[in-house]
Motif scaffolding. Structure first.
Motif, PDB file in Angstrom:
ATOM      1  N   LYS A 199      -7.890 -10.481  58.372  1.00  0.00           N
ATOM      2  CA  LYS A 199      -7.472 -11.711  57.702  1.00  0.00           C
ATOM      3  C   LYS A 199      -5.981 -11.962  57.910  1.00  0.00           C
ATOM      4  CE  LYS A 199      -7.697 -13.958  53.173  1.00  0.00           C
ATOM      5  NZ  LYS A 199      -8.100 -13.791  51.746  1.00  0.00           N
ATOM      6  N   MET A 200      -5.181 -10.891  57.823  1.00  0.00           N
ATOM      7  CA  MET A 200      -3.749 -11.048  58.030  1.00  0.00           C
ATOM      8  C   MET A 200      -3.443 -11.400  59.482  1.00  0.00           C
ATOM      9  SD  MET A 200      -0.628 -11.184  57.291  1.00  0.00           S
ATOM     10  CE  MET A 200      -0.929 -11.002  55.545  1.00  0.00           C
ATOM     11  N   LEU A 201      -4.129 -10.768  60.427  1.00  0.00           N
ATOM     12  CA  LEU A 201      -3.919 -11.084  61.841  1.00  0.00           C
ATOM     13  C   LEU A 201      -4.272 -12.540  62.136  1.00  0.00           C
ATOM     14  CD1 LEU A 201      -5.191  -7.842  63.626  1.00  0.00           C
ATOM     15  CD2 LEU A 201      -2.836  -8.649  63.412  1.00  0.00           C
ATOM     16  N   ALA A 202      -5.303 -13.046  61.453  1.00  0.00           N
ATOM     17  CA  ALA A 202      -5.664 -14.452  61.633  1.00  0.00           C
ATOM     18  C   ALA A 202      -4.549 -15.363  61.131  1.00  0.00           C
ATOM     19  CB  ALA A 202      -6.973 -14.749  60.901  1.00  0.00           C
ATOM     20  N   LYS A 203      -3.922 -15.010  60.013  1.00  0.00           N
ATOM     21  CA  LYS A 203      -2.801 -15.799  59.502  1.00  0.00           C
ATOM     22  C   LYS A 203      -1.633 -15.784  60.484  1.00  0.00           C
ATOM     23  CE  LYS A 203      -3.694 -15.399  54.536  1.00  0.00           C
ATOM     24  NZ  LYS A 203      -3.164 -14.919  53.233  1.00  0.00           N
ATOM     25  N   VAL A 204      -1.351 -14.599  61.043  1.00  0.00           N
ATOM     26  CA  VAL A 204      -0.266 -14.479  62.018  1.00  0.00           C
ATOM     27  C   VAL A 204      -0.553 -15.364  63.230  1.00  0.00           C
ATOM     28  CG1 VAL A 204       0.872 -12.896  63.638  1.00  0.00           C
ATOM     29  CG2 VAL A 204       0.432 -12.176  61.274  1.00  0.00           C
ATOM     30  N   LYS A 205      -1.794 -15.388  63.664  1.00  0.00           N
ATOM     31  CA  LYS A 205      -2.159 -16.122  64.870  1.00  0.00           C
ATOM     32  C   LYS A 205      -2.180 -17.638  64.663  1.00  0.00           C
ATOM     33  CE  LYS A 205      -5.761 -16.394  68.432  1.00  0.00           C
ATOM     34  NZ  LYS A 205      -7.053 -15.829  68.914  1.00  0.00           N
ATOM     35  N   PHE A 206      -2.699 -18.090  63.509  1.00  0.00           N
ATOM     36  CA  PHE A 206      -2.963 -19.516  63.344  1.00  0.00           C
ATOM     37  C   PHE A 206      -1.993 -20.235  62.406  1.00  0.00           C
ATOM     38  CE2 PHE A 206      -7.201 -17.687  64.385  1.00  0.00           C
ATOM     39  CZ  PHE A 206      -7.379 -18.322  65.614  1.00  0.00           C
ATOM     40  N   GLY A 253       1.573 -19.705  62.199  1.00  0.00           N
ATOM     41  CA  GLY A 253       2.996 -19.691  62.534  1.00  0.00           C
ATOM     42  C   GLY A 253       3.633 -18.328  62.637  1.00  0.00           C
ATOM     43  N   GLY A 254       2.845 -17.250  62.575  1.00  0.00           N
ATOM     44  CA  GLY A 254       3.404 -15.920  62.767  1.00  0.00           C
ATOM     45  C   GLY A 254       3.455 -15.567  64.246  1.00  0.00           C
ATOM     46  N   GLN A 255       3.828 -14.318  64.517  1.00  0.00           N
ATOM     47  CA  GLN A 255       3.963 -13.910  65.913  1.00  0.00           C
ATOM     48  C   GLN A 255       3.854 -12.400  66.053  1.00  0.00           C
ATOM     49  OE1 GLN A 255       7.677 -15.223  67.690  1.00  0.00           O
ATOM     50  NE2 GLN A 255       6.644 -15.748  69.586  1.00  0.00           N
ATOM     51  N   LEU A 256       3.294 -11.961  67.175  1.00  0.00           N
ATOM     52  CA  LEU A 256       3.260 -10.555  67.554  1.00  0.00           C
ATOM     53  C   LEU A 256       4.072 -10.381  68.827  1.00  0.00           C
ATOM     54  CD1 LEU A 256      -0.483  -9.509  67.029  1.00  0.00           C
ATOM     55  CD2 LEU A 256       1.500  -8.529  65.865  1.00  0.00           C
ATOM     56  N   VAL A 297       5.932  -7.359  71.569  1.00  0.00           N
ATOM     57  CA  VAL A 297       6.170  -5.999  72.030  1.00  0.00           C
ATOM     58  C   VAL A 297       7.354  -6.055  72.990  1.00  0.00           C
ATOM     59  CG1 VAL A 297       5.276  -4.027  73.325  1.00  0.00           C
ATOM     60  CG2 VAL A 297       3.773  -5.261  71.746  1.00  0.00           C
ATOM     61  N   ASN A 298       8.398  -5.311  72.634  1.00  0.00           N
ATOM     62  CA  ASN A 298       9.636  -5.289  73.433  1.00  0.00           C
ATOM     63  C   ASN A 298      10.187  -6.698  73.658  1.00  0.00           C
ATOM     64  OD1 ASN A 298       9.273  -2.488  73.660  1.00  0.00           O
ATOM     65  ND2 ASN A 298       8.092  -2.712  75.546  1.00  0.00           N
ATOM     66  N   GLY A 299      10.081  -7.546  72.607  1.00  0.00           N
ATOM     67  CA  GLY A 299      10.660  -8.876  72.654  1.00  0.00           C
ATOM     68  C   GLY A 299       9.807  -9.936  73.301  1.00  0.00           C
ATOM     69  N   GLU A 300       8.619  -9.607  73.777  1.00  0.00           N
ATOM     70  CA  GLU A 300       7.751 -10.582  74.418  1.00  0.00           C
ATOM     71  C   GLU A 300       6.490 -10.791  73.572  1.00  0.00           C
ATOM     72  OE1 GLU A 300       6.818  -9.619  78.431  1.00  0.00           O
ATOM     73  OE2 GLU A 300       8.923  -9.459  79.067  1.00  0.00           O
ATOM     74  N   GLU A 301       6.108 -12.065  73.404  1.00  0.00           N
ATOM     75  CA  GLU A 301       4.915 -12.374  72.618  1.00  0.00           C
ATOM     76  C   GLU A 301       3.666 -11.852  73.333  1.00  0.00           C
ATOM     77  OE1 GLU A 301       2.833 -16.127  70.258  1.00  0.00           O
ATOM     78  OE2 GLU A 301       4.554 -16.475  71.594  1.00  0.00           O
ATOM     79  N   VAL A 302       2.775 -11.207  72.573  1.00  0.00           N
ATOM     80  CA  VAL A 302       1.571 -10.603  73.150  1.00  0.00           C
ATOM     81  C   VAL A 302       0.364 -10.915  72.271  1.00  0.00           C
ATOM     82  CG1 VAL A 302       2.859  -8.692  74.222  1.00  0.00           C
ATOM     83  CG2 VAL A 302       1.916  -8.428  71.899  1.00  0.00           C
ATOM     84  N   ARG A 303      -0.818 -10.617  72.807  1.00  0.00           N
ATOM     85  CA  ARG A 303      -2.052 -10.698  72.037  1.00  0.00           C
ATOM     86  C   ARG A 303      -2.446  -9.305  71.567  1.00  0.00           C
ATOM     87  NH1 ARG A 303      -4.601 -15.607  72.630  1.00  0.00           N
ATOM     88  NH2 ARG A 303      -3.781 -16.976  74.283  1.00  0.00           N
ATOM     89  N   ARG A 331       6.862  -5.826  66.904  1.00  0.00           N
ATOM     90  CA  ARG A 331       7.382  -6.674  65.826  1.00  0.00           C
ATOM     91  C   ARG A 331       6.307  -7.687  65.432  1.00  0.00           C
ATOM     92  NH1 ARG A 331      13.102  -7.390  65.369  1.00  0.00           N
ATOM     93  NH2 ARG A 331      12.808  -9.637  65.134  1.00  0.00           N
ATOM     94  N   MET A 332       6.070  -7.795  64.155  1.00  0.00           N
ATOM     95  CA  MET A 332       5.118  -8.778  63.640  1.00  0.00           C
ATOM     96  C   MET A 332       5.828  -9.647  62.615  1.00  0.00           C
ATOM     97  SD  MET A 332       1.330  -8.270  61.938  1.00  0.00           S
ATOM     98  CE  MET A 332       1.911  -7.530  60.425  1.00  0.00           C
ATOM     99  N   SER A 333       5.863 -10.942  62.850  1.00  0.00           N
ATOM    100  CA  SER A 333       6.459 -11.872  61.896  1.00  0.00           C
ATOM    101  C   SER A 333       5.351 -12.508  61.061  1.00  0.00           C
ATOM    102  CB  SER A 333       7.275 -12.953  62.606  1.00  0.00           C
ATOM    103  OG  SER A 333       6.461 -13.717  63.465  1.00  0.00           O
ATOM    104  N   ILE A 334       5.581 -12.569  59.765  1.00  0.00           N
ATOM    105  CA  ILE A 334       4.599 -13.096  58.819  1.00  0.00           C
ATOM    106  C   ILE A 334       4.881 -14.581  58.585  1.00  0.00           C
ATOM    107  CG2 ILE A 334       3.570 -12.801  56.539  1.00  0.00           C
ATOM    108  CD1 ILE A 334       3.360 -10.385  58.397  1.00  0.00           C
TER     109      ILE A 334
END
Length: 297
Positions: A27-34, A36-39, A41-47, A59-62
């Protein structure tokens, strides 16, 4: 809010697996994805299917959480027992409801937290109530400052990894210094509020220790091993020792006008820092004065 981890395992692993081990829910990963959050790794957005290697920085931004427009802020002060970027633990006074209802709309603990969040200009403004107390019960309550913090401590609650200790004054003299009350609790047939011990109820276990005896009452420390509605009040009433002042499960008192119950201690391992926290909520003045009255009888 940003959460950061260092990947220190020698074997490569999928980011999705790593986050699951860190108790990040779907549920939290879905919030991050849909929302306005972000995942990264080493400064690059990943899935989430990205493969992690030793030394990677995750890094995970909420997503920012707006305030509930229907929850009005209250200017009433808070008695803060603990606060960090993830949690706020306060000492609730008796007579204040935990959350709004049809009869208590504008001055509950949730309203007071909303006001506190606004006065301090917090980024995340949603009020997350982790633990609740009856309106006339005083003591420690936990609030989370964002959905991730709420999710992680809620998982601990479900696994009974958050210990809550109460102090209560029982309207009789208990014989045993330490004992258990084990009896199933369910809703009474004619009420949506009251509970009772009944054969088809949910398993319920209460543990207590006598702290002080008086001529017609007992001060006890109580630990809940299950979390049923009104559990302490129902269990002690079941053994014919209702809480002093509890007119719902016992009798009205001539000199104390609420159930004599206080959540005095919370302890758990912090989900983020892994620090073991033990938070104490001192007895309110009305219970201190009641104890002095009982000692003099």
């Amino acid at each position: 809010m940003i959460i950061e981890w260092k990947y220190e395992e020698t074997e490569p692993r999928m980011l999705k697996t790593f986050l699951k081990e860190k108790k990040i829910s779907k549920k939290m990963l879905a919030k991050v994805k849909f929302r306005g959050g972000q995942l990264e790794v080493n400064g690059e957005e990943v899935r989430v299917r990205h493969t992690l290697n030793i030394g990677d920085t995750i890094r995970m931004s909420i997503p920012i959480e707006p305030a509930n427009p229907y929850l009005k802020p209250s200017e009433k002060p808070l008695d803060i027992l603990f606060e960090d970027e993830h949690y706020l633990i306060v000492n609730k006074p008796a007579g204040v409801a935990s959350v709004p209802s049809s009869t208590h709309r504008e001055d509950t603990m949730a309203n007071r937290i909303r006001g506190y969040v606004e006065r301090n200009y917090y980024t995340h403004k949603t009020v997350h109530v982790v633990t609740r107390l009856d309106r006339e019960t005083s003591g420690a309550m936990i609030f989370a400052k964002n959905a991730l913090a709420h999710s992680m401590i809620d998982q601990k609650m479900r696994k009974q990894e958050v210990e809550k200790l109460y102090q209560a004054i029982i309207s009789d003299v208990l014989i045993e210094n330490h004992d258990f009350i084990e009896a199933p609790i369910g809703r009474t047939a004619d009420s949506i509020i009251t509970r009772e011990v009944r054969a088809d109820g949910k398993p319920s276990l209460t543990e207590y220790w006598v702290e002080e005896r008086y001529s017609h009452a007992t001060l006890v420390k109580v630990k809940l091993h299950t979390g049923r509605t009104h559990q302490i009040r129902v269990h002690f009433s079941h053994i014919d020792c209702p809480l002093l002042g509890d007119n719902l499960y016992g009798e009205e008192s001539d000199y104390f006008f609420r159930q004599a119950l206080h959540c005095s201690e919370l302890s758990f391992q912090h989900p983020f820092t892994e620090q073991f926290l033990k938070i104490y909520a001192p007895l309110p003045n009305d219970l201190k004065e009641l104890i002095e009255v009982l000692r003099g009888k």
